[in-house]
Design a protein around this motif. Structure first.
Motif, PDB file in Angstrom:
ATOM      1  N   LEU A 180      -7.683   8.644 -10.039  1.00  0.00           N
ATOM      2  CA  LEU A 180      -6.672   7.709  -9.562  1.00  0.00           C
ATOM      3  C   LEU A 180      -6.293   7.996  -8.108  1.00  0.00           C
ATOM      4  O   LEU A 180      -6.457   9.130  -7.632  1.00  0.00           O
ATOM      5  CB  LEU A 180      -5.419   7.788 -10.450  1.00  0.00           C
ATOM      6  N   PRO A 181      -5.770   6.989  -7.399  1.00  0.00           N
ATOM      7  CA  PRO A 181      -5.316   7.220  -6.019  1.00  0.00           C
ATOM      8  C   PRO A 181      -4.182   8.252  -5.981  1.00  0.00           C
ATOM      9  O   PRO A 181      -3.453   8.438  -6.951  1.00  0.00           O
ATOM     10  CB  PRO A 181      -4.819   5.836  -5.581  1.00  0.00           C
ATOM     11  N   LEU A 182      -4.040   8.896  -4.863  1.00  0.00           N
ATOM     12  CA  LEU A 182      -3.016   9.934  -4.723  1.00  0.00           C
ATOM     13  C   LEU A 182      -1.608   9.366  -4.851  1.00  0.00           C
ATOM     14  O   LEU A 182      -0.671  10.088  -5.242  1.00  0.00           O
ATOM     15  CB  LEU A 182      -3.169  10.639  -3.373  1.00  0.00           C
ATOM     16  N   ASP A 183      -1.431   8.091  -4.514  1.00  0.00           N
ATOM     17  CA  ASP A 183      -0.092   7.508  -4.581  1.00  0.00           C
ATOM     18  C   ASP A 183       0.241   6.939  -5.970  1.00  0.00           C
ATOM     19  O   ASP A 183       1.290   6.329  -6.165  1.00  0.00           O
ATOM     20  CB  ASP A 183       0.072   6.418  -3.521  1.00  0.00           C
ATOM     21  N   PHE A 184      -0.657   7.130  -6.894  1.00  0.00           N
ATOM     22  CA  PHE A 184      -0.398   6.683  -8.267  1.00  0.00           C
ATOM     23  C   PHE A 184       0.533   7.693  -8.933  1.00  0.00           C
ATOM     24  O   PHE A 184       0.172   8.846  -9.158  1.00  0.00           O
ATOM     25  CB  PHE A 184      -1.709   6.577  -9.053  1.00  0.00           C
ATOM     26  N   ARG A 185       1.752   7.265  -9.233  1.00  0.00           N
ATOM     27  CA  ARG A 185       2.765   8.175  -9.776  1.00  0.00           C
ATOM     28  C   ARG A 185       2.653   8.265 -11.301  1.00  0.00           C
ATOM     29  O   ARG A 185       2.602   7.256 -11.997  1.00  0.00           O
ATOM     30  CB  ARG A 185       4.157   7.686  -9.392  1.00  0.00           C
TER      31      ARG A 185
END
Length: 344
Positions: A238-243
């Motif tokens: 997942l992208p790093l900004d996916f919380r």
């Protein structure tokens, strides 16, 4: 919102035939009652009422209970059943009335007095008495067979239930593996350095799936641990900004649930969700509440489906009848699924 109810399948087994001791106890109580009545009248057992006729009653009762009912009524031969019972009752009366009077004369001797009823009246009385015993045999046998039939029906339902649950579980593990391998494939395509870690997490997940979920129930802490491994695996793709948020409240070590029960909801979040995923596991007052929330690209346009959630709904129906609440909501804030289980 979905809230499905199903009758509880647990029941107390009923014997296919009444045990011998049950028959013995009933006849013993009946015999004691006869002895007591004879004692009050100052009569010997053989000459009191019904005295020797107990043997005739037992003969017609067990002739029907063991032979005539299953062989004639069971084959819908009602005419033969009635005819044989009439002949049997008449024959027993014709044998036992003279036998009774012979024993009565031998027992009373010089104190013998004339019997108050004529032979015809005695015949009619004893004849209908034996027919009542035949009717009692029918009622007893029908009751036992009905309960036995109900038990066999429940046994077949339980067998079908276990077979279906086994099939659902066999579907779930390959489905879970398929989705996880897709995640690893995405890592491998990018030649991501986290691929070995992903394989390690997958190994832990599959070890749990293969070796620790053979029981009907597993500790909730094991399921939480599997969720954590799955989250770590998803973070690699997942992208790093996916919380991702996971909160656990309550004592999960002392609670047990069906294995792989909550995993379809977790998988569903990462398969269809965007931007964020939130998981809340709470145990309180013998109740488990699982809430998952994930972002969606088109508010109001996402409809959950697939084999995972379908399996979850069927397993809830079978494993937790009248003990669960399952609701899915699709709003501008995201897609939310709420599952509540009563654990006792």
């Amino acid at each position: 919102m979905m809230h499905i109810r199903l009758q509880d399948l647990f029941y107390r087994p009923f014997p296919a035939r009444l045990p011998v001791w049950v028959h013995a106890v009933v006849w013993l109580v009946y015999l004691m009652f006869v002895l007591y009545i004879n004692h009050l009248q100052g009569l010997d057992f053989l000459v009191g009422y019904p005295g020797i006729y107990i043997f005739a009653q037992a003969i017609i009762f067990y002739s029907n209970y063991n032979f005539l009912i299953p062989s004639l009524l069971g084959e819908k031969k009602l005419t033969w059943f009635l005819l044989i019972n009439l002949l049997l009752a008449a024959s027993l009366v014709g044998i036992f009335i003279p036998l009774y009077h012979g024993l009565r004369g031998w027992s009373l001797g010089s104190t013998l007095v004339a019997f108050p009823l004529s032979y015809g009246d005695q015949f009619v009385l004893r004849f209908f008495e034996l027919l009542l015993m035949a009717l009692l045999a029918c009622l007893t046998r029908f009751a036992v067979d009905w309960f036995t039939f109900q038990q066999k029906t429940r046994d077949m339902e339980n067998l079908q239930l276990k077979t279906e649950l086994a099939f659902l579980r066999s579907q779930l593990n390959p489905h879970f593996l398929f989705n996880t391998l897709n995640s690893l494939y995405a890592l491998a395509i990018r030649q991501a350095p986290g691929t070995p870690d992903g394989i390690m997490h997958l190994s832990q997940l599959m070890r749990y799936a293969l070796y620790e979920t053979n029981e009907e129930r597993v500790a909730l802490s094991k399921e939480v641990e599997m969720i954590e491994n799955f989250i770590e695996l998803q973070k690699l793709r997942l992208p790093l900004d996916f919380r991702i948020d996971l909160t656990v409240e309550g004592n999960v070590n002392e609670c047990v649930i069906a294995p792989f029960l909550v995993m379809p909801l977790i998988e569903n979040m990462f398969k269809h969700g965007t931007e964020f995923a939130s998981i809340s596991v709470k145990v309180a007052e013998n109740r488990l509440t699982l809430v998952t929330v994930n972002g969606i690209q088109q508010p109001g346009g996402y409809e959950p489906g697939g084999i995972g959630l379908a399996n979850l709904q069927r397993r809830l129906l079978h494993l937790y009848p009248d003990k669960y609440f399952f609701q899915v909501e699709n709003s501008a804030l995201g897609f939310q699924a709420t599952l509540t289980l009563t654990l006792n």
